[in-house]
Write a protein that holds these residues in place. Structure first.
Motif, PDB file in Angstrom:
ATOM      1  N   UNK A  16       0.830  -1.197   0.000  1.00 32.00           N
ATOM      2  CA  UNK A  16       0.000   0.000   0.000  1.00 32.00           C
ATOM      3  C   UNK A  16       0.870   1.255   0.000  1.00 32.00           C
ATOM      4  N   UNK A  17       0.357   2.315  -0.610  1.00 31.43           N
ATOM      5  CA  UNK A  17       0.969   3.636  -0.512  1.00 31.43           C
ATOM      6  C   UNK A  17       0.096   4.496   0.391  1.00 31.43           C
ATOM      7  N   UNK A  18       0.628   4.896   1.515  1.00 35.07           N
ATOM      8  CA  UNK A  18      -0.115   5.711   2.478  1.00 35.07           C
ATOM      9  C   UNK A  18       0.102   7.193   2.197  1.00 35.07           C
ATOM     10  N   UNK A  19      -0.991   7.952   2.211  1.00 30.00           N
ATOM     11  CA  UNK A  19      -0.907   9.403   2.042  1.00 30.00           C
ATOM     12  C   UNK A  19      -1.539  10.051   3.272  1.00 30.00           C
ATOM     13  N   UNK A  20      -0.716  10.645   4.099  1.00 32.36           N
ATOM     14  CA  UNK A  20      -1.221  11.363   5.258  1.00 32.36           C
ATOM     15  C   UNK A  20      -1.667  12.770   4.824  1.00 32.36           C
ATOM     16  N   UNK A  21      -2.822  13.195   5.352  1.00 30.30           N
ATOM     17  CA  UNK A  21      -3.373  14.497   4.981  1.00 30.30           C
ATOM     18  C   UNK A  21      -4.099  15.102   6.182  1.00 30.30           C
ATOM     19  N   UNK A  22      -4.468  16.357   6.064  1.00 27.14           N
ATOM     20  CA  UNK A  22      -5.126  17.043   7.184  1.00 27.14           C
ATOM     21  C   UNK A  22      -6.651  16.922   7.089  1.00 27.14           C
ATOM     22  N   UNK A  30       3.783  13.495   0.825  1.00 30.16           N
ATOM     23  CA  UNK A  30       4.155  12.520  -0.191  1.00 30.16           C
ATOM     24  C   UNK A  30       3.862  11.115   0.319  1.00 30.16           C
ATOM     25  N   UNK A  31       3.374  10.249  -0.570  1.00 30.58           N
ATOM     26  CA  UNK A  31       3.001   8.898  -0.146  1.00 30.58           C
ATOM     27  C   UNK A  31       4.227   8.108   0.313  1.00 30.58           C
ATOM     28  N   UNK A  32       3.977   7.157   1.220  1.00 33.72           N
ATOM     29  CA  UNK A  32       5.030   6.286   1.729  1.00 33.72           C
ATOM     30  C   UNK A  32       4.572   4.848   1.536  1.00 33.72           C
ATOM     31  N   UNK A  33       5.461   3.995   1.008  1.00 32.32           N
ATOM     32  CA  UNK A  33       5.112   2.611   0.678  1.00 32.32           C
ATOM     33  C   UNK A  33       5.285   1.714   1.897  1.00 32.32           C
ATOM     34  N   UNK A  44       5.661  10.765  11.337  1.00 33.38           N
ATOM     35  CA  UNK A  44       4.994  11.697  10.438  1.00 33.38           C
ATOM     36  C   UNK A  44       5.271  13.122  10.919  1.00 33.38           C
ATOM     37  N   UNK A  45       5.883  13.914  10.057  1.00 28.61           N
ATOM     38  CA  UNK A  45       6.124  15.327  10.348  1.00 28.61           C
ATOM     39  C   UNK A  45       5.542  16.140   9.193  1.00 28.61           C
ATOM     40  N   UNK A  46       5.651  17.461   9.288  1.00 27.57           N
ATOM     41  CA  UNK A  46       5.149  18.284   8.190  1.00 27.57           C
ATOM     42  C   UNK A  46       6.018  18.155   6.943  1.00 27.57           C
TER      43      UNK A  46
END
Length: 268
Positions: A16-22, A30-33, A44-46
């Motif tokens: 999976x590619x995770x995309x953290x958002x507000x 940016x997505x992380x695999x 997770x930072x800004x």
């Protein structure tokens, strides 16, 4: 202190590619695999998200694969001669006469494996997948043993006596050869079981830098370590994309054709 998300067993092994958002507010990272084969710990930072080692807090850096410039080798038929004959040769028939016409070929050399000295015969990789009926004889001296069946998808270790032939179980490293007929470029083989990663973490084992030609067709080659001999796993072939899971037990070399719909075992 960690926040966490849970997933059920139906997602086990998925990449999976995770995309953290507000939460839909217009900002995302940016997505992380990640691969859902074990717990994943992330920071997770800004600036972005990275996978970390929970014991040290350090970023997990995927190992840089070491290219293997050596072309793939074929197989060997090892045999320990306990016949008492003055000479011994091996003739093979079936899909082809891989050791030539009768009475076949005599040993090409010796090698010590697990403290035992074997004589051996080389088999070219173009003979991969062939079924052969092996007949040991006293080099056309009038004595021969009943045929012993072999499939050329691994090295074979045999004990030969005047009464017959038996195969010896010897742990060895195995390979997976892949014809890439997908619409994307495959480059890695990831293996997992119910306990998590069997190979290195996602994206897994890198293909050797040199493609292999077998009977005129090109294959990617993945070399698995000897300690995985006999290991059951689910394989995910991936690169710029990935294909459906393919279950294997690593007790031989595998020859696969990979398409977008999945992988299929073939006789090369």
């Amino acid at each position: 202190t960690y926040s966490y998300y849970e997933y059920d067993n139906t997602s086990l092994g998925l990449a999976q590619n995770l995309i953290f958002n507000n939460n839909g507010g217009g900002t995302q990272l940016k997505d992380v695999a990640v691969t859902l084969a074990a717990d994943n710990f992330l920071r997770v930072t800004d600036k972005g998200a990275t996978v970390i080692d929970p014991m040290t807090g350090e970023d997990v850096v995927a190992p840089t694969p070491t290219p293997d410039p050596t072309p793939a080798t074929g197989y060997k038929v090892y045999f320990e001669d306990k016949t008492g004959w003055s000479a011994i040769a091996a003739y093979a028939w079936g899909d082809s006469e891989i050791f030539g016409g009768w009475p076949g070929k005599q040993a090409e050399g010796t090698e010590t494996v697990d403290s035992k000295t074997y004589s051996y015969l080389n088999v070219a990789l173009d003979n991969a997948g062939k079924t052969e009926h092996l007949i040991f004889n006293n080099n056309n001296g009038g004595t021969q043993l009943d045929g012993f069946d072999l499939v050329m998808n691994k090295n074979h270790y045999l004990t030969v006596t005047a009464a017959g032939v038996t195969e010896v179980d010897v742990a060895q490293s195995y390979r997976i050869f892949v014809q890439d007929s997908t619409s994307h470029s495959l480059a890695n083989a990831y293996g997992y079981d119910t306990n998590g990663s069997v190979t290195a973490g996602w994206p897994g084992l890198a293909a050797n830098s040199t493609k292999v030609k077998i009977n005129g067709k090109e294959y990617l080659e993945f070399d698995f370590s000897k300690d995985l001999s006999g290991k059951a796993m689910t394989l995910i072939l991936n690169g710029s994309g990935q294909i459906a899971d393919f279950p294997i037990t690593l007790n031989k070399d595998f020859y696969l054709v990979a398409k977008d719909s999945g992988a299929k075992e073939i006789k090369p």
